[in-house]
Design an enzyme around this catalytic site. Structure first.
Site, PDB file in Angstrom:
ATOM      1  N   ASP A 267      40.491  31.691  31.206  1.00  8.26           N
ATOM      2  CA  ASP A 267      40.174  31.382  32.595  1.00  8.26           C
ATOM      3  C   ASP A 267      39.559  29.982  32.610  1.00  8.26           C
ATOM      4  O   ASP A 267      39.300  29.386  31.553  1.00  8.26           O
ATOM      5  CB  ASP A 267      39.254  32.434  33.226  1.00  8.26           C
ATOM      6  CG  ASP A 267      39.367  32.431  34.758  1.00  8.26           C
ATOM      7  OD1 ASP A 267      39.815  31.418  35.336  1.00  8.26           O
ATOM      8  OD2 ASP A 267      39.007  33.441  35.385  1.00  8.26           O
TER       9      ASP A 267
HETATM   10  C1  NOJ Z   1      39.076  31.004  38.117  1.00  5.06           C
HETATM   11  C2  NOJ Z   1      39.484  32.392  38.520  1.00  5.06           C
HETATM   12  O1  NOJ Z   1      38.661  33.352  37.896  1.00  5.06           O
HETATM   13  C3  NOJ Z   1      40.928  32.723  38.203  1.00  5.06           C
HETATM   14  O2  NOJ Z   1      41.259  33.938  38.836  1.00  5.06           O
HETATM   15  C4  NOJ Z   1      41.856  31.618  38.627  1.00  5.06           C
HETATM   16  O3  NOJ Z   1      43.182  31.959  38.315  1.00  5.06           O
HETATM   17  C5  NOJ Z   1      41.441  30.332  37.931  1.00  5.06           C
HETATM   18  N1  NOJ Z   1      40.083  29.993  38.315  1.00  5.06           N
HETATM   19  C6  NOJ Z   1      42.371  29.165  38.244  1.00  5.06           C
HETATM   20  O4  NOJ Z   1      42.200  28.731  39.537  1.00  5.06           O
END
Ligand code: NOJ
Length: 726
Positions: A267
């Site tokens: 993530d």
């Molecule tokens: C953080 C989030 O937790 C995740 O769900 C998302 O896909 C990513 N950022 C990318 O934007």
């Protein structure tokens, strides 16, 4: 390309080129570095060089057919081996045409419409140049304080798994190379991100492995089995180790046990966050733990590019791991057909045609209608009487903030607010709309609201949370409606007019101060681009509500987590025996939620017969037939979601009071009786034992059939035969 050619390509890459494939950066980097500092902080701190940008493997959150065409072409001009860049983004509930938030989609219990929403989202995204969506999010959720419950389909492992599969099918189709209107799906957030302690964002997750396997893992597994091309690691710890560096979870369970051979991505910054977690001393150790765990792509932090070269040199990292990660990324690019067609579906002309096309809007409208849940309807306040004069009052009377968090490229201006949609349906002079603030109702707004209410036959309050009050980084401890709205409810109530409320929100709320006061409550969630029309049609009765909750509504925050599949405890509370002290209960609140899982009303009524069982026994070889007759006893056509639950009366480990095992949606005309038929197999009775084996226990079971998890009709059966290990 066959695997041999991809392997040969990996062989031709320099170590720097390989490691750069593992780096993911936001689109701004490829657009000549504009705005990068704004989004990431000082460039020097991130320490990403132009060389890495030029060779990095993927970009996130950039879209638009023209932009992506330009960036891809410029990228390939500099790329020695002609390896195209992958474009990924958060297309969570639509790209430009926005569908209801996933929690709302879940409440439709309609897998075909959910799959269609993913297909439409993929179509719009692919024509705008995207290749991968960071969806579906399939985290099981039990705590409405957590803002990200809006991204999940709810609290049930079985239903979540069905939705996970439907969404993967909708995004990916069956041939990513041939069908350039699809996207590769990235299931997230692996694992158990939906269980943060106290509902606080990014907080610790700690649970037994049995609990993890029984409730939290099935939906990820379903998505992987359905062929999801990528998996995203979660921010949280799993048994003390952050997912992004958790070897047991990733290399062991996901790749080893489940056989997942797609791309595993971190993530945002979650590799570097191993340091803040206290699971790595520095970026170097973070990189080591993540690559050892089998994580292929690092999103937005540079631990891999900075430290993998030295880690390889020192012998701490096996170069084979890098080659394997690169191969998986190249395979994904190949699977999408990017080597032959680096621009894939990007097409500026078709983009204009497809985005927000009437067909896409229709799909969003249908799902919005089916996602709304009628929570209360006393005295038949809804649907609105044909000649009634209506006052529409509250922050959502004219607000276009109905798309919800994670609405990608959706624009509020494309969404018709409820007030305008209702005015069209009610006709001239029958509607007075009085908007007001969300957190503050001025004296003038209140006066106008009360005056409108006085001269109306029915009041409709349009209330809720702002969209930024749910989603990532939006945990709340008090999940009631904002105080100013509750005061508005109190003041309007004093007028004694029939009063309905429509709610726009991203989580189950504590409805204290509204549920008792209103005659009718319609939960609209964040219904998306076509939400205004959908809700208006439900209010005037052109459509009949059919949604069912997939997450319980608590009576008070103090009950959380409250979910339908709880255990009995050794001292269960007996309804009617409030005086018993030494039982499992609260002194100041009932145990059960205000509105349970599966709950939802209709403008018509359904009457259930007794469940009919083909036998009183089930065995491995002989499944059990169950049927129940359901009659539409009201005056309107409607859809009833007939739900089948079981309880394993005594297990090696204790089993929930109820577990959803199947459901059928019956469309019934007034006066019509339909039959819901189920086939229950021994396999559906298996669960994870204390040694983690997945097996069933012979013995007594109860079976419940009904329109929600609380109001059911009961039967019993016995599982005969040997305990059957998986
Ligand atoms: C953080 C989030 O937790 C995740 O769900 C998302 O896909 C990513 N950022 C990318 O934007």
């Amino acid at each position: 390309m066959d695997e041999q050619r991809l392997l040969a390509l990996v062989d031709r890459m320099t170590p720097e080129e390989k490691i750069a494939q593992l780096q993911q950066l936001i689109g701004a980097f490829y657009e000549g570095f504009h705005d990068v500092e704004l989004l990431t902080g000082p460039m020097e701190e991130l320490g990403i060089s132009q060389e890495v940008v030029r060779a990095s493997g993927s970009a996130l959150n950039l879209s638009g057919a023209e932009t992506i065409t330009r960036v891809q072409q410029a990228y390939l001009e500099n790329n020695r081996l002609g390896i195209p860049l992958l474009f990924m983004a958060d297309v969570v509930h639509g790209f430009k045409t926005i569908f209801p938030i996933p929690l709302a989609m879940g409440c439709s219990w309609n897998l075909e419409l959910a799959e269609e929403s993913a297909r439409v989202a993929a179509r719009e995204s692919a024509v705008s140049g995207l290749h991968v969506t960071f969806a579906p999010m399939v985290d099981l959720v039990r705590d409405p304080r957590w803002g990200r419950v809006m991204e999940s389909t709810g609290e049930d492992p079985y239903l979540n798994a069905l939705f996970a599969r439907a969404m993967v099918r909708g995004y990916q189709g069956s041939d990513l190379k041939g069908d350039t209107e699809r996207l590769a799906a990235c299931v997230k957030h692996f694992a158990a991100y939906g269980a943060p302690e106290g509902g606080r964002e990014y907080n610790t997750v700690d649970m037994s492995e049995r609990n993890l396997r029984e409730y939290y893992l099935p939906a990820y597994r379903a998505a992987v089995d359905e062929g999801a091309a990528l998996v995203m690691a979660s921010f949280n710890t799993v048994d003390g180790i952050p997912a992004s560096g958790n070897e047991k979870l990733m290399r062991g369970l996901l790749r080893g046990e489940w056989g997942f051979d797609g791309v595993l991505i971190s993530d945002w910054a979650s590799v570097r966050e191993l340091v803040a977690h206290g699971a790595a001393e520095d970026d170097r150790e973070a990189a080591l733990r993540a690559i050892r765990a089998g994580l292929d792509i690092e999103m937005m932090t540079p631990c891999y590019v900075h430290h993998l070269p030295e880690l390889i040199e020192q012998g701490a990292v096996d170069p084979k791991w890098i080659d394997e990660a690169v191969l998986r990324i190249l395979k994904l690019k190949d699977k999408l057909g990017l080597f032959e067609k680096p621009l894939r579906g990007a097409d500026p002309a078709r983009e204009k045609e497809l985005l927000l096309s009437p067909e896409h809007r229709r799909a969003a409208y249908e799902l919005a209608v089916e996602s709304c849940v009628l929570l209360k309807n006393e005295g038949g306040v809804l649907p609105l009487a044909p000649e009634a004069k209506v006052a529409l009052i509250g922050p959502y009377a004219e607000s276009d903030d109905i798309l919800g968090w994670w609405s990608c490229n959706g624009e509020r201006k494309d969404a018709q607010p409820l007030g305008a949609a209702l005015a069209e349906r009610l006709g001239a002079g029958r509607l007075t709309a009085v908007p007001c603030g969300l957190d503050r109702v001025t004296a003038a707004e209140l006066d106008a609201a009360l005056a409108a209410a006085r001269s109306a036959d029915t009041v409709v309050l349009a209330l809720g949370e702002a969209s930024e009050m749910s989603g990532e980084g939006a945990a709340r401890t008090d999940i009631r409606l904002p105080a100013a709205q509750l005061e508005l409810v109190r003041r309007v109530k004093e007028l004694g007019k029939p009063m309905a409320a429509v709610l726009f929100n991203g989580r189950p709320l504590d409805l204290s101060g509204l549920y008792e006061e209103a005659d009718a409550v319609l939960e609209a969630w964040f219904p998306g681009t076509e939400g205004g029309a959908a809700v208006a049609d439900l209010l005037v009765g052109r459509r009949n509500p059919s949604g069912r909750l997939t997450m319980s509504f608590p009576r008070a925050v103090g009950q959380i987590p409250v979910h339908y599949n709880q255990f009995s405890t050794g001292r269960p509370f007996q309804p009617g025996r409030e005086g018993d002290r030494y039982v499992s209960k609260y002194l100041d609140c009932p145990n059960d939620p205000l509105l349970p899982f599966g709950f939802g009303l209709s403008y018509t009524d359904f009457r259930y017969g007794e469940p009919v069982l083909g036998s009183d026994r089930i065995s491995r070889d002989e499944p059990l037939r169950v049927s129940v007759e359901v009659a539409n006893t009201g005056r309107r056509a409607g859809v009833e979601t007939v739900q089948l639950y079981i309880r394993d009366v005594a297990g090696e480990v204790v089993r929930p009071l109820r577990e959803l095992k199947a459901y059928v949606r019956l469309a019934l005309e007034p006066g019509e009786t339909g039959k819901a038929e189920f086939l229950l197999t021994e396999e559906q009775l298996r669960y994870h034992h204390s040694d983690l084996s997945f097996a069933s226990d012979p013995g007594a079971f109860r079976l419940y059939v009904g329109g929600n998890s609380r109001d059911t009709r009961e039967a019993a059966f016995t599982l005969v035969g040997q305990a059957s290990a998986f």
